[in-house]
Design a protein around this motif. Structure first.
Motif, short mmCIF file in Angstrom:
data_model
loop_
_atom_site.label_atom_id
_atom_site.label_comp_id
_atom_site.label_asym_id
_atom_site.label_seq_id
_atom_site.Cartn_x
_atom_site.Cartn_y
_atom_site.Cartn_z
N MET A 1 29.57 51.81 36.73
CA MET A 1 30.65 50.83 36.62
C MET A 1 30.34 50.19 37.84
O MET A 1 29.85 49.25 38.33
CB MET A 1 32.39 51.59 37.29
CG MET A 1 32.91 50.02 37.70
SD MET A 1 34.50 50.90 38.46
CE MET A 1 35.57 52.32 36.74
N THR A 2 30.29 48.30 36.64
CA THR A 2 29.99 47.34 37.66
C THR A 2 30.88 46.35 37.89
O THR A 2 31.71 46.59 37.81
CB THR A 2 29.19 46.18 36.48
OG1 THR A 2 28.01 47.26 36.11
CG2 THR A 2 28.46 44.93 37.24
N ARG A 3 30.82 46.44 39.21
CA ARG A 3 31.73 45.89 40.82
C ARG A 3 31.39 44.06 40.54
O ARG A 3 30.09 44.27 41.09
CB ARG A 3 31.92 46.57 41.38
CG ARG A 3 32.14 47.86 41.32
CD ARG A 3 32.93 48.31 43.07
NE ARG A 3 33.22 48.22 43.75
CZ ARG A 3 35.34 48.37 43.29
NH1 ARG A 3 35.54 49.29 42.45
NH2 ARG A 3 36.12 48.56 43.59
N LEU A 4 32.44 43.10 40.49
CA LEU A 4 32.09 42.21 40.68
C LEU A 4 32.04 42.29 41.68
O LEU A 4 32.91 41.64 42.71
CB LEU A 4 32.71 40.98 40.24
CG LEU A 4 32.48 41.62 37.96
CD1 LEU A 4 33.98 40.51 37.90
CD2 LEU A 4 31.80 40.67 37.60
N PRO A 5 30.56 40.90 42.79
CA PRO A 5 30.85 40.48 43.80
C PRO A 5 32.06 39.79 44.56
O PRO A 5 32.40 38.75 43.55
CB PRO A 5 29.05 40.17 43.99
CG PRO A 5 29.21 39.30 43.02
CD PRO A 5 30.26 40.00 41.92
N VAL A 6 32.41 40.00 45.60
CA VAL A 6 33.46 39.04 46.46
C VAL A 6 32.74 37.34 46.45
O VAL A 6 31.66 37.10 47.01
CB VAL A 6 33.82 39.37 47.62
CG1 VAL A 6 35.51 38.19 48.44
CG2 VAL A 6 34.51 41.02 46.91
N GLY A 48 34.54 30.46 36.97
CA GLY A 48 35.23 30.82 37.88
C GLY A 48 35.97 31.74 38.48
O GLY A 48 35.43 33.25 38.14
N GLU A 49 36.96 31.62 39.31
CA GLU A 49 37.32 32.87 39.49
C GLU A 49 39.45 32.23 38.50
O GLU A 49 39.72 31.04 38.92
CB GLU A 49 37.73 32.89 41.01
CG GLU A 49 36.53 33.18 41.88
CD GLU A 49 35.20 32.56 41.96
OE1 GLU A 49 34.27 33.15 41.42
OE2 GLU A 49 35.62 31.49 42.46
N PRO A 97 44.88 50.57 40.79
CA PRO A 97 44.05 50.60 41.81
C PRO A 97 42.23 50.19 42.17
O PRO A 97 42.00 50.34 43.45
CB PRO A 97 45.05 50.65 43.12
CG PRO A 97 45.28 52.55 41.98
CD PRO A 97 44.90 51.73 41.14
N ASP A 98 42.15 50.94 41.17
CA ASP A 98 40.84 51.64 41.04
C ASP A 98 39.58 50.46 41.12
O ASP A 98 38.84 50.76 41.63
CB ASP A 98 40.11 52.14 39.99
CG ASP A 98 40.83 53.41 40.34
OD1 ASP A 98 41.00 53.77 41.12
OD2 ASP A 98 41.30 54.26 39.06
N GLY A 99 40.35 49.23 40.19
CA GLY A 99 38.61 48.53 40.88
C GLY A 99 39.00 47.03 41.67
O GLY A 99 39.12 46.03 41.47
N VAL A 100 40.40 47.33 42.84
CA VAL A 100 41.02 46.35 43.26
C VAL A 100 40.58 46.79 44.82
O VAL A 100 41.01 47.60 45.87
CB VAL A 100 42.37 46.66 43.35
CG1 VAL A 100 43.32 45.65 44.54
CG2 VAL A 100 43.28 46.06 42.55
N TRP A 125 39.53 41.31 42.87
CA TRP A 125 39.47 42.26 41.77
C TRP A 125 38.65 42.81 41.36
O TRP A 125 37.27 41.87 39.58
CB TRP A 125 40.38 41.59 40.28
CG TRP A 125 40.44 42.40 39.30
CD1 TRP A 125 41.12 44.20 39.18
CD2 TRP A 125 41.66 41.95 38.10
NE1 TRP A 125 41.91 44.53 38.87
CE2 TRP A 125 42.51 43.87 37.59
CE3 TRP A 125 42.58 41.30 37.27
CZ2 TRP A 125 43.33 42.96 36.78
CZ3 TRP A 125 42.60 40.68 36.63
CH2 TRP A 125 43.85 41.96 36.43
N ALA A 126 37.38 43.75 41.99
CA ALA A 126 36.21 43.49 41.43
C ALA A 126 35.76 44.26 40.61
O ALA A 126 34.85 44.70 39.51
CB ALA A 126 35.23 45.03 42.74
#
Length: 214
Positions: A1-6, A48-49, A97-100, A125-126
């Protein structure tokens, strides 16, 4: 699972929020019924976001059709404002909640009109997942609003309530009229994050009657 950086601006917001709490607070927040909202930011389709907002159902007794963050009153079983915000988001929009990734809580804000003490919870929202209007008697629409649109000067103005002393930043984006508490928090967030673009604060528009009737 790829998580997006903050993103960097969101990291800065987390670091500055409590040092510059005056952006968010307008008095003592010791009194009031505890509640929390989730300010959930994610990656948008324009590179963007964006931020997750809900439009309340037109049949709601209070604040009908108004735009808000997911959230609500604290339950006795909630351990803290983050617990409240995440529970409410799960109930209202089916958020997993898993991706937050929770980044922190802003100072509690007293709302004299409703008698609530609201704690905004900042989250990234990673790993986004589908969301929807899970409780249709309360939520009419769930929207991911791009920050690029919120910072567009053409979408910003000062909302004025003719029936009481109220003048504050507001937005009209993607068919949503964003004013009051939600707009003020968004405006302060954009300022603190360094994303705000100059806009005409002298463009004063009355709050639509459909909101004033409520």
């Amino acid at each position: 699972m790829t998580r997006l950086p903050v993103p960097d601006w969101l990291q800065r917001l987390r670091e500055q929020a409590h040092d510059q709490g005056s952006f968010f607070t307008q008095g003592e927040a010791e009194q009031g019924r505890r509640s929390a909202v989730l300010m959930l930011f994610g990656a948008s389709d324009d590179g963007g976001e964006d931020v997750v907002l809900t439009e309340r159902a037109a049949t709601m007794r209070h604040h009908a059709s108004q735009v808000s963050f997911p959230g609500g009153s604290a339950d006795p079983a909630d351990t803290d404002p983050t617990d409240t915000a995440m529970r409410e988001a799960r109930e209202e929009i089916g958020l997993s909640p898993d991706g937050v990734e929770i980044l922190g809580e802003l100072p509690a804000i007293p709302l004299s009109v409703s008698g609530f003490k609201v704690t905004p919870v900042i989250a990234w929202w990673a790993h986004p997942s589908p969301v929807h209007a899970a409780i249709q008697t309360e939520v009419a629409r769930v929207a991911r609003v791009r920050l690029r649109d919120l910072t567009d000067p053409a979408n910003r103005f000062t909302a004025v309530h003719p029936d009481r002393e109220f003048a504050a930043p507001a937005f009209e984006v993607d068919g949503l009229y964003i004013w009051g508490f939600t707009a003020m928090i968004l405006s302060a967030t954009l300022t603190m994050a360094g994303l705000e673009r100059p806009w005409d604060q002298d463009d004063r528009r009355p709050v639509p009657e459909r909101f004033r009737r409520r």
